[in-house]
Design a protein around this motif. Structure first.
Motif, PDB file in Angstrom:
ATOM      1  N   PHE A 178       4.534  55.039  51.215  1.00 53.93           N
ATOM      2  CA  PHE A 178       4.517  54.841  49.914  1.00 53.93           C
ATOM      3  C   PHE A 178       5.702  55.497  48.977  1.00 53.93           C
ATOM      4  O   PHE A 178       5.927  55.108  47.946  1.00 53.93           O
ATOM      5  CB  PHE A 178       3.089  55.416  48.941  1.00 53.93           C
ATOM      6  N   ASP A 179       6.314  56.497  50.003  1.00 55.47           N
ATOM      7  CA  ASP A 179       7.381  57.129  49.362  1.00 55.47           C
ATOM      8  C   ASP A 179       8.806  56.345  49.803  1.00 55.47           C
ATOM      9  O   ASP A 179       9.910  56.987  49.623  1.00 55.47           O
ATOM     10  CB  ASP A 179       7.512  58.529  49.899  1.00 55.47           C
ATOM     11  N   TYR A 180       8.654  55.146  50.306  1.00 55.62           N
ATOM     12  CA  TYR A 180       9.934  54.470  50.837  1.00 55.62           C
ATOM     13  C   TYR A 180      10.704  53.915  49.765  1.00 55.62           C
ATOM     14  O   TYR A 180       9.993  53.483  48.665  1.00 55.62           O
ATOM     15  CB  TYR A 180       9.608  53.326  51.697  1.00 55.62           C
ATOM     16  N   TYR A 181      11.793  54.169  49.778  1.00 57.29           N
ATOM     17  CA  TYR A 181      12.819  53.503  48.782  1.00 57.29           C
ATOM     18  C   TYR A 181      12.860  52.041  48.826  1.00 57.29           C
ATOM     19  O   TYR A 181      12.680  51.504  49.903  1.00 57.29           O
ATOM     20  CB  TYR A 181      14.381  53.922  48.900  1.00 57.29           C
ATOM     21  N   VAL A 182      12.572  51.347  47.741  1.00 55.35           N
ATOM     22  CA  VAL A 182      12.603  49.779  47.674  1.00 55.35           C
ATOM     23  C   VAL A 182      13.787  49.164  47.185  1.00 55.35           C
ATOM     24  O   VAL A 182      14.298  49.340  45.902  1.00 55.35           O
ATOM     25  CB  VAL A 182      11.491  49.309  46.772  1.00 55.35           C
ATOM     26  N   ASN A 183      14.850  48.671  47.914  1.00 56.20           N
ATOM     27  CA  ASN A 183      15.928  47.942  47.418  1.00 56.20           C
ATOM     28  C   ASN A 183      15.627  46.277  47.229  1.00 56.20           C
ATOM     29  O   ASN A 183      15.281  45.871  48.112  1.00 56.20           O
ATOM     30  CB  ASN A 183      16.951  48.130  48.657  1.00 56.20           C
ATOM     31  N   ILE A 184      16.049  45.781  46.245  1.00 59.59           N
ATOM     32  CA  ILE A 184      15.767  44.564  46.085  1.00 59.59           C
ATOM     33  C   ILE A 184      17.420  43.904  45.577  1.00 59.59           C
ATOM     34  O   ILE A 184      17.929  44.118  44.600  1.00 59.59           O
ATOM     35  CB  ILE A 184      14.823  44.413  44.509  1.00 59.59           C
ATOM     36  N   PRO A 185      17.630  43.109  46.471  1.00 60.22           N
ATOM     37  CA  PRO A 185      18.879  42.495  46.506  1.00 60.22           C
ATOM     38  C   PRO A 185      19.109  41.542  45.124  1.00 60.22           C
ATOM     39  O   PRO A 185      18.230  40.924  44.884  1.00 60.22           O
ATOM     40  CB  PRO A 185      19.165  41.887  47.676  1.00 60.22           C
ATOM     41  N   GLU A 186      20.449  41.321  44.581  1.00 63.25           N
ATOM     42  CA  GLU A 186      20.511  40.775  43.379  1.00 63.25           C
ATOM     43  C   GLU A 186      20.883  39.114  43.878  1.00 63.25           C
ATOM     44  O   GLU A 186      21.019  38.252  43.098  1.00 63.25           O
ATOM     45  CB  GLU A 186      21.549  41.145  42.489  1.00 63.25           C
ATOM     46  N   GLY A 187      21.489  39.121  45.223  1.00 63.60           N
ATOM     47  CA  GLY A 187      22.050  38.001  45.766  1.00 63.60           C
ATOM     48  C   GLY A 187      23.592  37.903  45.669  1.00 63.60           C
ATOM     49  O   GLY A 187      24.079  38.790  44.944  1.00 63.60           O
ATOM     50  N   PHE A 188      24.175  36.983  46.088  1.00 65.81           N
ATOM     51  CA  PHE A 188      25.567  36.781  46.325  1.00 65.81           C
ATOM     52  C   PHE A 188      26.061  36.203  44.804  1.00 65.81           C
ATOM     53  O   PHE A 188      25.772  35.247  44.343  1.00 65.81           O
ATOM     54  CB  PHE A 188      26.103  35.681  47.139  1.00 65.81           C
ATOM     55  N   VAL A 189      27.057  37.241  44.547  1.00 63.69           N
ATOM     56  CA  VAL A 189      27.841  36.886  43.085  1.00 63.69           C
ATOM     57  C   VAL A 189      29.037  36.462  43.671  1.00 63.69           C
ATOM     58  O   VAL A 189      29.957  37.121  44.434  1.00 63.69           O
ATOM     59  CB  VAL A 189      27.810  37.999  42.174  1.00 63.69           C
ATOM     60  N   LYS A 190      29.784  35.268  43.314  1.00 65.37           N
ATOM     61  CA  LYS A 190      30.740  34.678  43.515  1.00 65.37           C
ATOM     62  C   LYS A 190      32.089  35.482  42.880  1.00 65.37           C
ATOM     63  O   LYS A 190      31.998  35.739  41.724  1.00 65.37           O
ATOM     64  CB  LYS A 190      31.210  33.208  43.176  1.00 65.37           C
ATOM     65  N   ASP A 191      32.776  35.922  43.738  1.00 67.49           N
ATOM     66  CA  ASP A 191      34.241  36.460  43.223  1.00 67.49           C
ATOM     67  C   ASP A 191      35.158  36.506  44.283  1.00 67.49           C
ATOM     68  O   ASP A 191      35.255  37.491  45.111  1.00 67.49           O
ATOM     69  CB  ASP A 191      33.810  38.102  42.929  1.00 67.49           C
ATOM     70  N   SER A 192      36.146  35.475  44.171  1.00 65.06           N
ATOM     71  CA  SER A 192      36.948  35.333  45.273  1.00 65.06           C
ATOM     72  C   SER A 192      38.066  36.431  45.472  1.00 65.06           C
ATOM     73  O   SER A 192      38.790  36.868  46.318  1.00 65.06           O
ATOM     74  CB  SER A 192      37.783  33.916  45.283  1.00 65.06           C
ATOM     75  N   SER A 193      38.302  37.297  44.285  1.00 66.66           N
ATOM     76  CA  SER A 193      38.969  38.360  44.030  1.00 66.66           C
ATOM     77  C   SER A 193      38.654  39.455  44.967  1.00 66.66           C
ATOM     78  O   SER A 193      39.490  40.447  45.253  1.00 66.66           O
ATOM     79  CB  SER A 193      39.551  38.655  42.812  1.00 66.66           C
ATOM     80  N   ARG A 194      37.368  39.535  45.428  1.00 63.22           N
ATOM     81  CA  ARG A 194      36.853  40.439  46.057  1.00 63.22           C
ATOM     82  C   ARG A 194      36.429  40.433  47.400  1.00 63.22           C
ATOM     83  O   ARG A 194      36.498  40.820  48.428  1.00 63.22           O
ATOM     84  CB  ARG A 194      35.506  40.935  45.086  1.00 63.22           C
ATOM     85  N   TRP A 195      35.873  38.910  47.710  1.00 66.55           N
ATOM     86  CA  TRP A 195      35.390  38.549  48.982  1.00 66.55           C
ATOM     87  C   TRP A 195      35.998  38.032  49.913  1.00 66.55           C
ATOM     88  O   TRP A 195      35.911  37.914  50.820  1.00 66.55           O
ATOM     89  CB  TRP A 195      33.982  38.115  48.751  1.00 66.55           C
ATOM     90  N   VAL A 196      37.454  37.410  49.340  1.00 64.61           N
ATOM     91  CA  VAL A 196      38.175  36.520  50.120  1.00 64.61           C
ATOM     92  C   VAL A 196      39.450  37.477  50.410  1.00 64.61           C
ATOM     93  O   VAL A 196      40.081  37.691  49.527  1.00 64.61           O
ATOM     94  CB  VAL A 196      38.416  35.263  49.356  1.00 64.61           C
ATOM     95  N   ILE A 197      39.568  37.774  51.790  1.00 64.82           N
ATOM     96  CA  ILE A 197      40.591  38.584  52.151  1.00 64.82           C
ATOM     97  C   ILE A 197      41.888  37.896  52.524  1.00 64.82           C
ATOM     98  O   ILE A 197      42.197  36.921  52.958  1.00 64.82           O
ATOM     99  CB  ILE A 197      40.490  39.439  53.479  1.00 64.82           C
ATOM    100  N   PHE A 198      42.962  38.491  51.584  1.00 62.14           N
ATOM    101  CA  PHE A 198      44.293  37.989  51.591  1.00 62.14           C
ATOM    102  C   PHE A 198      45.459  38.947  51.653  1.00 62.14           C
ATOM    103  O   PHE A 198      44.917  40.451  51.439  1.00 62.14           O
ATOM    104  CB  PHE A 198      44.672  37.135  50.262  1.00 62.14           C
ATOM    105  N   PRO A 199      46.576  38.958  52.207  1.00 67.10           N
ATOM    106  CA  PRO A 199      47.439  40.096  52.366  1.00 67.10           C
ATOM    107  C   PRO A 199      47.586  40.815  51.010  1.00 67.10           C
ATOM    108  O   PRO A 199      47.743  42.071  51.057  1.00 67.10           O
ATOM    109  CB  PRO A 199      48.896  39.501  52.696  1.00 67.10           C
TER     110      PRO A 199
END
Length: 599
Positions: A178-199
């Protein structure tokens, strides 16, 4: 809070659950395996759990879920980190959203691994923060804090227990569900400036990582699990970590005058401010650690940076052994020698040496029959038998002597190709288990077909991942969530890769197995033999065999040829240990006088 008697890995698993982990992936490997298995066992279905096809896949699955705000954990052993290192190095530059813990169990010794690599050193190399627990209780508490640090700084973090923490048992205080932390994911939010790796992004993020790790070093200096344990005011002190801290503490309870001790729970980024405080007024510091001199080097840097006149001792000056696991006795001796107490109050137990008990294939293991069939078929011919990682690595033992090379998972398939290019007349065989085939051998098969190699792939299909505790894999048709799924057929995969000759045979039908090997080995190109027989641990044994004394001529061919532990000599006579025999019948097929019969 409630108290349970737990294995260290169980404590880690329950700690992750208490932290609200949403997804756990990984690949089995001792000493890490029980973490994922415990979460699967305790799971009510709200946590997604999977045995991934390998560590790389597991880390990438966890990364995707973390991008979506889920708290994730991926489990592996230290050599598995090598497989996962490709996505990891880029992931640190990209960062994460939901807390992500990479649980890497190190194996000093090594006890059941190819190498003694130290994940603390990999943490420095990859710039990933690292947590290093000293006990089952601390592991339970610390992994929850690891998730919090991960989210706070937007980075995956290492959690690095060693074998003696993973497999130790202790009474652990844990939270009620009953004392466990509950994490509720919001889902993937598109943001190519963050999730797409470039030099360009990598260049920017590299600077951020360096700045963040300096902030973390300051943060870790006040982290409660990094600590200075005050002693009796001696100018000599000890710096240590992990299970070595527990051994050190045990020794110090016996000493009248105790040195200060620096307990390092976060070897990277190193808690520099706390270390500086610790070094003040010290003449000598002994660093006790497994395996690399991580703490020792860090303290040398601090001492040099702040012009401190203190001698740092450990592995670099060979005060501490350079390799191998630190034992309770070795640490006790090292501390006493360092403090000038080595010859005082040291009572060494007068115990006999333990008998040498090398690991062997189980009685009735189908791999023994597979190796023997190939050995018999290739007798008198120049052959290479490339092995791999799994139970079948034990085929190297005499009298089988059927593993000429073993490097890492899946490597044997490619090693045969290299040997064959140098000496084309060599009959090259690559042995690989069914689980390892899916994990890392398929690309080697593609390479062999594409480059027109001459080799025979031998798939030892025993329907499980036997060496690490019989976990499911893509060829078993069952997932770790308990779902029945499409069973991947090894033959279809091989044919899809371009292998045209694929033979199935039961290795326990010896004559047929030998004939099949002879036939296939003489065919051109890349061909495969799938030896199909389930692991002997998975089914109820058949009636055991026995030796008929009247027929036995005491040639001992059964023992000399296959080395089954179920065959023993008692009172000068070959006999069958019925407690071990599972009725596979291989020995009966070898006996020249048919003296071995089913009871």
């Amino acid at each position: 809070m409630i108290t349970k008697f737990l294995m260290g890995n169980e404590a880690i698993a329950l700690g992750a659950m208490a932290a609200g982990v949403n997804l756990v992936s990984g690949y089995p490997g001792t000493p890490s395996t029980e973490v994922l298995e415990t979460i699967a066992k305790e799971n009510d279905g709200s946590i997604y759990v999977e045995w991934s096809v390998n560590e790389k896949a597991g880390l990438e699955v966890a990364a995707g879920a973390s991008y979506s705000g889920a708290r994730t954990m991926v489990t592996m052993k230290q050599v598995g980190l090598n497989v996962a290192s490709d996505p990891l190095m880029s992931l640190e530059y990209v960062g994460i959203k939901g807390g992500m813990v990479i649980m890497v169990a190190d194996d000093p010794g090594p006890i059941s691994s190819q190498t003694e690599q130290d994940t603390r050193t990999f943490a420095q190399f990859s710039k990933v923060p690292c947590f290093d627990p000293t006990s089952a209780q601390e592991a339970y508490d610390m992994i929850q804090e690891a998730f919090e640090y991960s989210e706070k700084y937007g980075t995956p973090v290492f959690f690095r227990p060693t074998t003696r923490v993973c497999h130790a048992y202790a009474s652990v205080e844990i939270k009620d569900e009953f004392d466990y932390y509950v994490n509720i994911p919001e889902g993937f939010v598109k943001d190519s400036s963050r999730w797409v790796i470039f030099p360009r992004l990598s260049n920017i993020n590299h600077a951020k990582i360096e700045k963040r790790n300096m902030e973390l070093a300051d943060d870790f200096s006040s982290y409660s699990r990094n600590a200075i344990i005050k002693g009796s005011g001696l100018t000599k002190a000890i710096a240590t970590h992990g299970i070595s801290f527990a051994h050190t503490a045990e020794t110090l309870t016996k000493l009248e005058k105790k040195p200060d001790v620096l307990k390092v729970a976060t070897p990277f980024p190193f808690p520099e401010k706390l270390a500086l405080e610790f070094l003040q007024g010290k003449d000598e510091v002994l660093c006790i650690e497994e395996l690399d001199p991580v703490i020792e080097r860090a303290l040398l840097v601090v001492a040099g940076k702040y012009n401190l006149n203190v001698k740092i001792r450990g592995k670099l000056d060979q005060t501490i052994q350079l390799s191998g696991e630190n034992s309770r006795d070795s640490i006790d001796a090292d501390i006493r020698y360092f403090l000038g107490l080595y010859m005082q109050d040291l009572e060494l137990p007068n115990t006999p040496e333990l008998p040498v008990r090398p690991p062997v294939l189980c009685a009735g293991c189908p791999h023994r029959a597979s190796f023997y069939a190939v050995k018999k078929a290739m007798k008198g011919q120049e052959s290479l038998f490339a092995g791999d990682i799994g139970c079948y690595t034990l085929g190297n033992a005499m009298p089988l002597d059927m593993v000429d090379t073993c490097l890492c998972m899946g490597a044997g398939v490619n090693i045969t190709q290299g040997v064959g290019r140098v000496k084309p007349d060599t009959k090259c065989f690559a042995f690989v288990g069914d689980s390892t085939f899916f994990a890392s051998a398929i690309t080697g098969v593609v390479n062999a077909v594409y480059n027109q190699a001459e080799m025979t792939l031998v798939v030892l299909d025993n329907s499980t991942t036997a060496m690490t505790g019989h976990q499911p894999h893509p060829g078993t048709g069952k997932t770790m969530m308990g779902d029945f799924t499409q069973k991947l057929d090894i033959e279809q995969v091989l044919r899809g890769c371009g292998v045209e000759v694929v033979e199935h045979v039961n290795p326990l039908e010896l004559d047929n197995a030998v004939d099949t090997v002879k036939k296939v080995a003489n065919m051109p190109g890349v061909k495969a033999i799938i030896f199909e027989s389930p692991c002997c641990v998975l089914f109820k044994p058949e009636k055991p065999y026995s030796v008929c004394g009247e027929k036995c001529i005491d040639c001992r061919k059964c023992i000399k040829e296959i080395g089954c532990p179920g065959l023993v000599v008692m009172d000068g006579k070959v006999t069958v240990d019925e407690s071990l025999c599972n009725g596979c019948g291989l020995c009966a097929q070898i006996c020249p006088t048919k003296a071995i019969e089913k009871k």
